[in-house]
Design an enzyme around this catalytic site. Structure first.
Site, mmCIF file in Angstrom:
data_model
loop_
_atom_site.group_PDB
_atom_site.id
_atom_site.type_symbol
_atom_site.label_atom_id
_atom_site.label_comp_id
_atom_site.label_asym_id
_atom_site.label_seq_id
_atom_site.Cartn_x
_atom_site.Cartn_y
_atom_site.Cartn_z
ATOM 1 N N HIS A 161 0.848 -1.204 0.000
ATOM 2 C CA HIS A 161 0.000 0.000 0.000
ATOM 3 C C HIS A 161 0.876 1.244 0.000
ATOM 4 O O HIS A 161 2.101 1.149 0.060
ATOM 5 C CB HIS A 161 -0.985 -0.016 1.175
ATOM 6 C CG HIS A 161 -0.373 0.024 2.548
ATOM 7 N ND1 HIS A 161 0.413 -0.986 3.059
ATOM 8 C CD2 HIS A 161 -0.434 0.967 3.535
ATOM 9 C CE1 HIS A 161 0.792 -0.680 4.285
ATOM 10 N NE2 HIS A 161 0.303 0.511 4.600
ATOM 11 N N ASP A 181 5.765 4.505 5.421
ATOM 12 C CA ASP A 181 6.627 3.538 6.112
ATOM 13 C C ASP A 181 6.776 2.230 5.326
ATOM 14 O O ASP A 181 7.543 1.347 5.714
ATOM 15 C CB ASP A 181 6.135 3.277 7.548
ATOM 16 C CG ASP A 181 4.728 2.742 7.615
ATOM 17 O OD1 ASP A 181 3.841 3.265 6.910
ATOM 18 O OD2 ASP A 181 4.487 1.785 8.384
ATOM 19 N N HIS A 182 6.048 2.118 4.212
ATOM 20 C CA HIS A 182 6.181 0.941 3.346
ATOM 21 C C HIS A 182 6.800 1.295 1.989
ATOM 22 O O HIS A 182 7.243 0.418 1.263
ATOM 23 C CB HIS A 182 4.819 0.277 3.132
ATOM 24 C CG HIS A 182 4.204 -0.172 4.419
ATOM 25 N ND1 HIS A 182 4.150 -1.489 4.807
ATOM 26 C CD2 HIS A 182 3.669 0.540 5.442
ATOM 27 C CE1 HIS A 182 3.595 -1.562 6.016
ATOM 28 N NE2 HIS A 182 3.300 -0.347 6.419
ATOM 29 N N HIS A 202 4.569 -5.127 10.081
ATOM 30 C CA HIS A 202 5.121 -4.510 11.303
ATOM 31 C C HIS A 202 5.367 -5.570 12.369
ATOM 32 O O HIS A 202 4.662 -6.581 12.414
ATOM 33 C CB HIS A 202 4.125 -3.494 11.912
ATOM 34 C CG HIS A 202 4.014 -2.219 11.149
ATOM 35 N ND1 HIS A 202 4.753 -1.101 11.450
ATOM 36 C CD2 HIS A 202 3.230 -1.878 10.101
ATOM 37 C CE1 HIS A 202 4.425 -0.111 10.614
ATOM 38 N NE2 HIS A 202 3.497 -0.560 9.780
ATOM 39 N N HIS A 206 1.368 3.853 2.095
ATOM 40 C CA HIS A 206 1.904 4.558 3.263
ATOM 41 C C HIS A 206 3.426 4.659 3.226
ATOM 42 O O HIS A 206 4.115 3.744 2.778
ATOM 43 C CB HIS A 206 1.454 3.873 4.566
ATOM 44 C CG HIS A 206 0.010 4.131 4.868
ATOM 45 N ND1 HIS A 206 -0.734 3.310 5.676
ATOM 46 C CD2 HIS A 206 -0.826 5.122 4.466
ATOM 47 C CE1 HIS A 206 -1.974 3.787 5.753
ATOM 48 N NE2 HIS A 206 -2.041 4.885 5.027
ATOM 49 N N HIS A 228 -7.508 -0.775 4.967
ATOM 50 C CA HIS A 228 -6.422 0.012 5.564
ATOM 51 C C HIS A 228 -6.123 1.189 4.621
ATOM 52 O O HIS A 228 -6.008 2.330 5.050
ATOM 53 C CB HIS A 228 -5.192 -0.871 5.756
ATOM 54 C CG HIS A 228 -4.028 -0.181 6.409
ATOM 55 N ND1 HIS A 228 -4.015 0.162 7.743
ATOM 56 C CD2 HIS A 228 -2.852 0.255 5.901
ATOM 57 C CE1 HIS A 228 -2.868 0.775 8.020
ATOM 58 N NE2 HIS A 228 -2.152 0.837 6.923
ATOM 59 N N ASP A 272 -0.197 -4.136 6.074
ATOM 60 C CA ASP A 272 -0.870 -3.660 7.284
ATOM 61 C C ASP A 272 -2.321 -4.129 7.357
ATOM 62 O O ASP A 272 -3.160 -3.484 7.986
ATOM 63 C CB ASP A 272 -0.833 -2.126 7.339
ATOM 64 C CG ASP A 272 0.546 -1.602 7.705
ATOM 65 O OD1 ASP A 272 1.464 -2.423 7.907
ATOM 66 O OD2 ASP A 272 0.695 -0.369 7.779
HETATM 67 FE FE FE Z 1 2.537 0.549 8.170
HETATM 68 ZN ZN ZN Z 2 0.026 1.420 6.589
#
Ligand code: FE
Ligand code: ZN
Length: 255
Positions: free
Chosen positions: A56, A60-61, A171, A58, A116, A133
């Site tokens: 996805h 942090d990915h 995560h 985001h 998400h 996530d």
């Molecule tokens: Fe994440």
């Molecule tokens: Zn995420």
């Protein structure tokens, strides 16, 4: 299948994964939240990067995508069509449910799991499933761009995969999730046992991924929404209400 999977710890608690084809020294990366650890692993093993796969949009990915694409201009960036616009970089493959990407003569299957984010996907590679996530060890991601009803159907869909499926999540939340799981389902011995084992694994730096679908079916309350004991604890009588009250326990808010 000749693919090796390497787990990389990135940022605070994210996992990125390298799929490695040893016969050609090609690699695909899943969810490079930062580029540094990925580049280091590629250099260590003398690998070329052919694919950048994102569950996805985001940061942090996907935070490492731009730098990786610069270093490996031939690599193909793939993300679901509904998340592609959020990416600061142009993508090469816009994915849809059921699509297949070929890497190392192996088909990577796209499973669209909107909630998400609108375009969240899981990648299925043989018996391995990369869940980003959406599904965590003993937990479930936040419903940022979707409803509980959508997440319920995502979870129901994941439950139908083979029990031996290995789950590689986005995560490291295992211990805290099991604490919430124990709070929701205190009389479930499988949860208590996994919590004890996970605390030891964490303290000794042993890997907590991958999990398996069969372990999640026993210890992840989000895959046990129709369990009688859990429903009794939460005073619910259907899966959607059980999902909603679990969300409150895990995240402190209603979805
Ligand atoms: Fe994440
Ligand atoms: Zn995420």
């Amino acid at each position: 299948m000749t693919i090796e999977i390497l787990t990389l710890k990135v940022l605070n608690d994210n996992y990125a994964y390298l799929l490695i084809d040893k016969t050609t020294d090609q690699a695909a990366v899943i969810d490079p939240g930062s580029a540094g650890p990925v580049i280091k692993a590629l250099n260590n093993k003398n690998l070329n990067l052919s694919h950048i796969l994102l569950t996805h949009h985001h940061y942090d990915h996907s935070g490492g995508v731009r730098e990786l694409k610069k270093l490996y201009p031939e690599s193909k960036i793939a993300i679901h069509e509904d998340d592609a616009a959020h990416l600061p970089t142009k993508c090469d493959h816009k994915l849809a449910d059921g699509d297949l990407i070929t890497f190392a003569n192996v088909a990577i299957k796209i499973i669209h799991l909107p909630c998400h984010t609108r375009g969240h996907v899981a990648f299925q590679v043989g018996e391995a499933l990369f869940t980003g996530d959406t599904l965590f060890n003993a937990g479930c991601g936040k419903f940022f761009e979707g409803t509980a009803t959508e997440m319920l159907s995502n979870l129901q869909r994941l439950k139908t995969l083979p029990n031996i499926t290995r789950i590689y999540c986005g995560h490291e939340y295992t211990v805290e999730n099991l604490e919430y799981a124990h709070q929701a389902d205190p009389d479930n011995p499988e949860i208590s046992n996994r919590l004890d084992a996970s605390r030891i694994a964490q303290a000794t730096n042993s890997p907590l991924v991958p999990s398996t679908l069969s372990l999640e079916l026993q210890t992840n309350p989000f895959l046990r929404l129709n369990d009688e004991q859990l429903q009794q604890q939460l005073k619910t009588d259907n899966e959607l209400d059980t999902l909603t009250s679990l969300y409150k326990i895990y995240y402190g808010t209603t979805p």
